[in-house]
Design a protein around this motif. Structure first.
Motif, PDB file in Angstrom:
ATOM      1  N   PHE A 191       0.841  -1.045   0.086  1.00 36.92           N
ATOM      2  CA  PHE A 191      -0.034   0.053  -0.035  1.00 36.92           C
ATOM      3  C   PHE A 191       0.951   1.248   0.032  1.00 36.92           C
ATOM      4  O   PHE A 191       0.560   2.262  -0.746  1.00 36.92           O
ATOM      5  N   ILE A 192       1.953   1.302   0.705  1.00 38.58           N
ATOM      6  CA  ILE A 192       2.870   2.266   1.005  1.00 38.58           C
ATOM      7  C   ILE A 192       3.318   2.700  -0.378  1.00 38.58           C
ATOM      8  O   ILE A 192       3.435   3.799  -0.745  1.00 38.58           O
ATOM      9  N   GLY A 193       3.925   1.696  -0.921  1.00 35.79           N
ATOM     10  CA  GLY A 193       4.756   1.678  -2.272  1.00 35.79           C
ATOM     11  C   GLY A 193       3.685   2.298  -3.492  1.00 35.79           C
ATOM     12  O   GLY A 193       4.340   2.969  -4.170  1.00 35.79           O
ATOM     13  N   ALA A 194       2.447   1.770  -3.337  1.00 32.86           N
ATOM     14  CA  ALA A 194       1.680   2.206  -4.383  1.00 32.86           C
ATOM     15  C   ALA A 194       1.462   3.622  -4.279  1.00 32.86           C
ATOM     16  O   ALA A 194       1.005   4.583  -5.267  1.00 32.86           O
ATOM     17  N   SER A 195       0.963   3.981  -3.073  1.00 32.81           N
ATOM     18  CA  SER A 195       0.809   5.473  -2.912  1.00 32.81           C
ATOM     19  C   SER A 195       2.036   6.307  -3.264  1.00 32.81           C
ATOM     20  O   SER A 195       1.704   7.478  -4.087  1.00 32.81           O
ATOM     21  N   ILE A 196       3.158   5.936  -3.157  1.00 34.22           N
ATOM     22  CA  ILE A 196       4.464   6.775  -3.198  1.00 34.22           C
ATOM     23  C   ILE A 196       4.679   6.665  -5.124  1.00 34.22           C
ATOM     24  O   ILE A 196       4.673   7.648  -5.611  1.00 34.22           O
ATOM     25  N   PHE A 197       4.239   5.503  -5.594  1.00 34.89           N
ATOM     26  CA  PHE A 197       4.157   5.374  -7.064  1.00 34.89           C
ATOM     27  C   PHE A 197       3.244   6.443  -7.815  1.00 34.89           C
ATOM     28  O   PHE A 197       3.199   7.001  -8.583  1.00 34.89           O
ATOM     29  N   PHE A 198       1.990   6.344  -7.027  1.00 37.12           N
ATOM     30  CA  PHE A 198       0.822   7.223  -7.643  1.00 37.12           C
ATOM     31  C   PHE A 198       1.430   8.925  -7.681  1.00 37.12           C
ATOM     32  O   PHE A 198       1.174   9.421  -8.438  1.00 37.12           O
ATOM     33  N   VAL A 199       1.998   9.289  -6.459  1.00 41.80           N
ATOM     34  CA  VAL A 199       2.589  10.576  -6.376  1.00 41.80           C
ATOM     35  C   VAL A 199       3.580  10.881  -7.328  1.00 41.80           C
ATOM     36  O   VAL A 199       3.680  11.970  -8.007  1.00 41.80           O
ATOM     37  N   ILE A 200       4.696   9.837  -7.403  1.00 41.57           N
ATOM     38  CA  ILE A 200       5.702   9.935  -8.520  1.00 41.57           C
ATOM     39  C   ILE A 200       5.295  10.085  -9.873  1.00 41.57           C
ATOM     40  O   ILE A 200       5.674  10.786 -10.741  1.00 41.57           O
ATOM     41  N   ALA A 201       4.600   9.016 -10.228  1.00 39.05           N
ATOM     42  CA  ALA A 201       4.424   8.501 -11.657  1.00 39.05           C
ATOM     43  C   ALA A 201       2.864   8.952 -12.248  1.00 39.05           C
ATOM     44  O   ALA A 201       2.860   8.818 -13.405  1.00 39.05           O
ATOM     45  N   SER A 202       1.998   9.732 -11.327  1.00 44.81           N
ATOM     46  CA  SER A 202       0.800  10.144 -11.835  1.00 44.81           C
ATOM     47  C   SER A 202      -0.147   9.148 -12.836  1.00 44.81           C
ATOM     48  O   SER A 202      -0.230   9.460 -13.902  1.00 44.81           O
ATOM     49  N   PRO A 203      -0.248   7.673 -12.331  1.00 41.10           N
ATOM     50  CA  PRO A 203      -0.921   6.798 -13.079  1.00 41.10           C
ATOM     51  C   PRO A 203      -2.363   7.174 -13.411  1.00 41.10           C
ATOM     52  O   PRO A 203      -2.807   8.171 -12.933  1.00 41.10           O
ATOM     53  N   ASP A 204      -2.943   6.582 -14.187  1.00 39.57           N
ATOM     54  CA  ASP A 204      -4.362   6.627 -14.116  1.00 39.57           C
ATOM     55  C   ASP A 204      -5.186   6.671 -13.059  1.00 39.57           C
ATOM     56  O   ASP A 204      -5.061   5.749 -12.039  1.00 39.57           O
TER      57      ASP A 204
END
Ligand code: NAP
Length: 463
Positions: A172-185
């Motif tokens: 969950f933490i990794g996916a949240s960071i990924f969201f902030v960095i990579a702006s996925p769909d």
């Protein structure tokens, strides 16, 4: 005019928050609890009205529909639910609170663009909102299922469970960071929701039915935190405050219950209580109990100078509180000094006995908590135990192998005589035999609590 409205709204929220806090203060004593309830409800009424008058509400029809449906379901449940089923009811409501907070966070996720979420720092509230809300939702549903008997109450353990839980947390933490960095769909939010929903189930599955009411209190606290994060997401101060109050009170309640059951919060969460053969079965026939009939019990009670009544889950199950209160009145008329001893975890939820006895108009002044009443037992003629078991088991004092070792108990065994009303020799919630049954001072009066107490009242009328 439009500039002054936000100030009025915030002022009204401040007043509502003061009502909540005063309400909580008054709820700390049975004497003022009713006033506390009214104050807190008034605060909530102000908060709801002011929020509905806010210009940002777009669709009043949907809100009205939700209020009607919610009030109907709530009204029916409040009228039909049995007192003994209250813990699972509270569990279910916590779950819905968490679910609502998670939906708000997901809604914002969909409404705002990725850039907006990052630029406005909304993610600081949105991610915890999704996480806490979803964990509370599925965790509470599992807790409800266990207490209702839909899912097995015994701890359901599996290999590497703690590692899997940590893996999901880090995902969950990794996916949240990924969201902030990579702006996925934006649909990526489903990954966050899915991981948190699974985690809620996996955290509560291994916890045994015995610890479930503590878990409910913990989840109650979590649902408050979820509401608070929803308040940050929406920029609504009163939701932040109300959520924080629920979160803090849930935390305090969890601690009080853990202390009264001699369990630590970490043991409850990670201990799988009851998974091994910790719980002993009732000891069979090599010890004798002394059984008496109603006439004998009526004589002992009727000629006693002082009686301490110890109510427990069996009194609630038999709905015997009115009969118990009537018995006490009869004894008082004969000059017997009556007190009630209330153990913090007697019954199946905190305050269970207080609520039932208040319903039967027992004066608050006769209700005593464990610390006040324990020194009195040695000066008391009869300890009358009605449907209580674990909370009077002396094994908690000295038997280190007992699952209730260390739990504070009511010192019924120190009274001159002990009369125990229960239907048979079945153990209580902890599933263990009770040494008090075999004590020389103890007399067992077998029968359903309500029937037996009613017969006692009749018999006392004849002496
Ligand atoms: P208990 O240990 O669960 O014992 C209740 C006794 O009542 C049983 O042994 C049962 O024996 C008897 N009983 C049931 N129905 C009856 C009826 N109709 N008439 C007469 N007797 C009846 O209860 P307790 O002493 O109140 O202790 C509460 C337990 O629940 C503790 O172990 C506590 O840790 C646990 N617990 C409480 C809370 C809370 O918040 N209050 C939360 C979590 C856990 P028979 O079947 O032989 O009659």
């Amino acid at each position: 005019m439009s500039e002054i409205i936000p100030t009025i709204t915030q002022l009204s929220y401040l007043i509502a928050a003061s009502f909540f806090i005063m309400g909580l203060r008054y709820l700390t004593s049975p004497l003022t609890a009713r006033k506390g309830n009214i104050l807190a409800s008034t605060g909530m009424f102000i908060a709801i009205v002011v929020t509905l008058l806010d210009f940002s509400v777009l669709n009043y029809q949907m809100i009205l529909l939700a209020i009607v449906i919610g009030s109907l379901i709530g009204g029916v449940l409040a009228r039909s639910i049995k007192m003994t089923a209250m813990p699972q009811m509270v569990g279910l409501l916590n779950g819905f609170g968490g679910g609502a907070a998670a939906l708000i966070a997901v809604g914002e996720f969909q409404r705002l663009s990725t850039e907006e979420i990052i630029l406005t720092d909304s993610f600081v509230a949105i991610f915890p909102g999704i996480f806490i809300g979803c964990v509370t939702l599925t965790g509470s549903l599992v807790a409800f299922g266990k207490l209702q008997g839909i899912i097995k109450g015994r701890p359901i353990t599996f290999p590497l469970q703690h590692y899997i839980n940590f893996f999901l947390l880090f995902t969950f933490i990794g996916a949240s960071i990924f969201f902030v960095i990579a702006s996925p769909d934006p649909s990526f939010v489903l990954v966050l929701v899915g991981v948190s929903l699974i985690l809620g189930v996996l955290i509560v599955f291994p916890i045994g039915g015995a610890d479930m009411p503590v878990v409910i209190a913990m989840l109650n606290s979590l649902s408050g935190l979820a509401a608070s994060t929803a308040g940050f997401v929406l920029g609504n101060n009163i939701l932040v405050i109300a959520g924080a109050l629920v979160g803090a009170s849930g935390m305090i309640l969890t601690n009080v219950m853990c202390k009264a059951m001699n369990r630590s919060p970490t043991k409850v969460l990670f201990g799988s209580f009851g998974a091994k053969k910790e719980i002993t079965k009732a000891v069979k026939g090599d010890k004798n109990v002394r059984s008496i009939d109603v006439e004998e019990a009526a004589m002992i009670l009727g000629y006693a100078k002082s009686v301490i009544v110890i109510p427990g889950f069996g009194m609630a199950a038999a709905q015997a509180q009115h009969a118990v209160s009537e018995l006490a009145e009869h004894l008082e008329k004969r000059g017997v000094n009556i007190k009630y001893a209330i153990h913090p975890v007697a019954g199946r939820m905190p305050g269970h006995m207080n609520v039932l006895l208040a319903e039967a108009n027992v004066p608050f002044t006769q209700l005593n908590d464990i610390d006040d009443i324990n020194p009195e037992f040695k000066r008391t003629d009869v300890a009358l135990v009605i449907g209580a078991n674990d909370v009077v088991n002396p094994a908690a004092r000295h038997n280190k192998s007992s699952p209730i070792y260390g739990m504070p108990i009511l010192d019924a065994d120190k009274a001159h005589h002990v009369i125990i009303i229960k239907r048979g020799m079945k153990p209580g919630f902890a599933g263990i035999d009770n040494e008090l049954f075999y004590n020389k001072k103890t007399m067992m009066l077998f029968g359903d609590a309500r029937d037996t107490v009613s017969k006692l009242i009749e018999e006392i009328g004849h002496i």
